[in-house]
Design a protein around this motif. Structure first.
Motif, PDB file in Angstrom:
ATOM      1  N   PHE A  54      -3.795  -6.187 -13.645  1.00  0.00           N
ATOM      2  CA  PHE A  54      -2.421  -5.845 -13.985  1.00  0.00           C
ATOM      3  C   PHE A  54      -1.510  -7.041 -14.231  1.00  0.00           C
ATOM      4  CE2 PHE A  54      -3.670  -1.857 -11.775  1.00  0.00           C
ATOM      5  CZ  PHE A  54      -3.597  -1.057 -12.894  1.00  0.00           C
ATOM      6  N   SER A  55      -1.887  -8.227 -13.794  1.00  0.00           N
ATOM      7  CA  SER A  55      -1.045  -9.394 -14.067  1.00  0.00           C
ATOM      8  C   SER A  55      -1.480 -10.153 -15.316  1.00  0.00           C
ATOM      9  CB  SER A  55      -1.022 -10.340 -12.865  1.00  0.00           C
ATOM     10  OG  SER A  55      -2.302 -10.895 -12.655  1.00  0.00           O
ATOM     11  N   TRP A 101       8.803  -5.770 -15.718  1.00  0.00           N
ATOM     12  CA  TRP A 101       8.222  -4.665 -14.955  1.00  0.00           C
ATOM     13  C   TRP A 101       7.022  -5.156 -14.151  1.00  0.00           C
ATOM     14  CZ3 TRP A 101      10.263  -0.217 -13.723  1.00  0.00           C
ATOM     15  CH2 TRP A 101       9.456   0.762 -13.152  1.00  0.00           C
ATOM     16  N   THR A 102       6.234  -6.037 -14.739  1.00  0.00           N
ATOM     17  CA  THR A 102       5.087  -6.594 -14.019  1.00  0.00           C
ATOM     18  C   THR A 102       5.548  -7.440 -12.839  1.00  0.00           C
ATOM     19  OG1 THR A 102       3.807  -6.598 -16.061  1.00  0.00           O
ATOM     20  CG2 THR A 102       2.964  -7.938 -14.263  1.00  0.00           C
ATOM     21  N   CYS A 105       6.263  -5.023 -10.115  1.00  0.00           N
ATOM     22  CA  CYS A 105       5.026  -4.458  -9.557  1.00  0.00           C
ATOM     23  C   CYS A 105       4.294  -5.465  -8.684  1.00  0.00           C
ATOM     24  CB  CYS A 105       4.119  -3.965 -10.686  1.00  0.00           C
ATOM     25  SG  CYS A 105       4.740  -2.500 -11.514  1.00  0.00           S
ATOM     26  N   LEU A 108       6.210  -5.642  -5.380  1.00  0.00           N
ATOM     27  CA  LEU A 108       5.975  -4.433  -4.580  1.00  0.00           C
ATOM     28  C   LEU A 108       4.549  -4.388  -4.047  1.00  0.00           C
ATOM     29  CD1 LEU A 108       7.924  -1.727  -6.575  1.00  0.00           C
ATOM     30  CD2 LEU A 108       8.459  -2.639  -4.319  1.00  0.00           C
ATOM     31  N   ALA A 109       3.578  -4.813  -4.862  1.00  0.00           N
ATOM     32  CA  ALA A 109       2.193  -4.831  -4.394  1.00  0.00           C
ATOM     33  C   ALA A 109       2.005  -5.863  -3.291  1.00  0.00           C
ATOM     34  CB  ALA A 109       1.250  -5.114  -5.559  1.00  0.00           C
ATOM     35  N   ALA A 116       1.137   0.222  -5.013  1.00  0.00           N
ATOM     36  CA  ALA A 116       2.284  -0.108  -5.877  1.00  0.00           C
ATOM     37  C   ALA A 116       1.844  -0.443  -7.308  1.00  0.00           C
ATOM     38  CB  ALA A 116       3.071  -1.277  -5.290  1.00  0.00           C
ATOM     39  N   TRP A 117       0.571  -0.755  -7.497  1.00  0.00           N
ATOM     40  CA  TRP A 117       0.098  -1.036  -8.864  1.00  0.00           C
ATOM     41  C   TRP A 117       0.153   0.208  -9.736  1.00  0.00           C
ATOM     42  CZ3 TRP A 117       0.303  -5.712 -10.358  1.00  0.00           C
ATOM     43  CH2 TRP A 117      -0.029  -6.768  -9.511  1.00  0.00           C
ATOM     44  N   TRP A 118       0.207   1.382  -9.121  1.00  0.00           N
ATOM     45  CA  TRP A 118       0.321   2.614  -9.914  1.00  0.00           C
ATOM     46  C   TRP A 118       1.623   2.639 -10.706  1.00  0.00           C
ATOM     47  CZ3 TRP A 118      -3.282   6.084 -11.035  1.00  0.00           C
ATOM     48  CH2 TRP A 118      -4.421   6.107 -10.252  1.00  0.00           C
ATOM     49  N   LEU A 119       2.642   1.965 -10.231  1.00  0.00           N
ATOM     50  CA  LEU A 119       3.909   1.898 -10.954  1.00  0.00           C
ATOM     51  C   LEU A 119       3.755   1.193 -12.305  1.00  0.00           C
ATOM     52  CD1 LEU A 119       6.318   0.990  -8.031  1.00  0.00           C
ATOM     53  CD2 LEU A 119       6.059   3.186  -9.180  1.00  0.00           C
ATOM     54  N   TRP A 120       2.749   0.349 -12.410  1.00  0.00           N
ATOM     55  CA  TRP A 120       2.505  -0.357 -13.667  1.00  0.00           C
ATOM     56  C   TRP A 120       2.153   0.633 -14.768  1.00  0.00           C
ATOM     57  CZ3 TRP A 120      -0.647  -2.057 -17.600  1.00  0.00           C
ATOM     58  CH2 TRP A 120      -0.335  -3.285 -18.177  1.00  0.00           C
TER      59      TRP A 120
END
Length: 173
Positions: A54-55, A101-102, A105, A108-109, A116-120
């Motif tokens: 995700f990053s 946004w990342t 996330c 939050l992660a 919290a990665w689900w928010l991505w």
């Protein structure tokens, strides 16, 4: 004051890229610091895979911004090329949205855990929404938010008189 706009854009791009680099380093550093020291027991292989997955888009976008937005200078210090405008609308604006946004996330992660990665996942949903509304707008003749079609552009009184008289005449000399 030759090339004032070029110099201004180059300075703005250099400042924005530097701020983005510092923000990226700080946010990723906070993630690693919290995960390595505070939440060591919950940091697993799965956490590492999610972080990389995700990053990576955000890091790739930062690389692209640096590549296209960095100004280049001549040997005498004058601006050779200011780079692309990093404040442009459209795709560039969306890429900044992905970056910010990342960042959120990642923070939050780092604090709340891997869920919290689900928010991505909001970003792809938002992209589909934008594409759908654009498609409906093109297909439906560009209606406003309430679904009411926008009227065609009205002509001024002068233009209406000209059209009534047979349009604008060309005069040749």
């Amino acid at each position: 004051m030759a090339q004032k706009a070029t110099k201004t854009l180059a300075a703005a791009n250099a400042k924005r890229l530097q701020q983005t680099l510092y923000a990226t380093l700080i946010i990723h550093g906070i993630y690693w610091l919290l995960r390595a020291i505070v939440f060591r027991s919950t940091f697993t292989r799965r956490s590492l895979i999610l972080y990389i997955l995700f990053s990576t888009p955000q890091l790739f976008i930062n690389f692209q911004f640096t590549r296209i937005g960095s100004p280049t200078y001549n040997a005498d210090g004058s601006v050779k090329r200011s780079g692309e405008d990093l404040e442009a609308k459209g795709l560039t604006e969306y890429m900044w949205d992905v970056t910010y946004w990342t960042y959120g996330c990642i923070l939050l992660a780092a604090v709340l855990g891997d869920w919290a990665w689900w928010l991505w996942g909001v970003m792809p949903v938002y992209s589909v929404y934008l594409a759908w509304t654009t498609y409906k707008g093109v297909r439906g003749g560009y209606t406003d938010a309430a679904g009411v079609p926008q009227p065609a552009t009205t002509t001024s009184k002068r233009q209406a008189k000209m059209e009534k008289r047979g349009g604008q005449k060309m005069q040749y000399r």
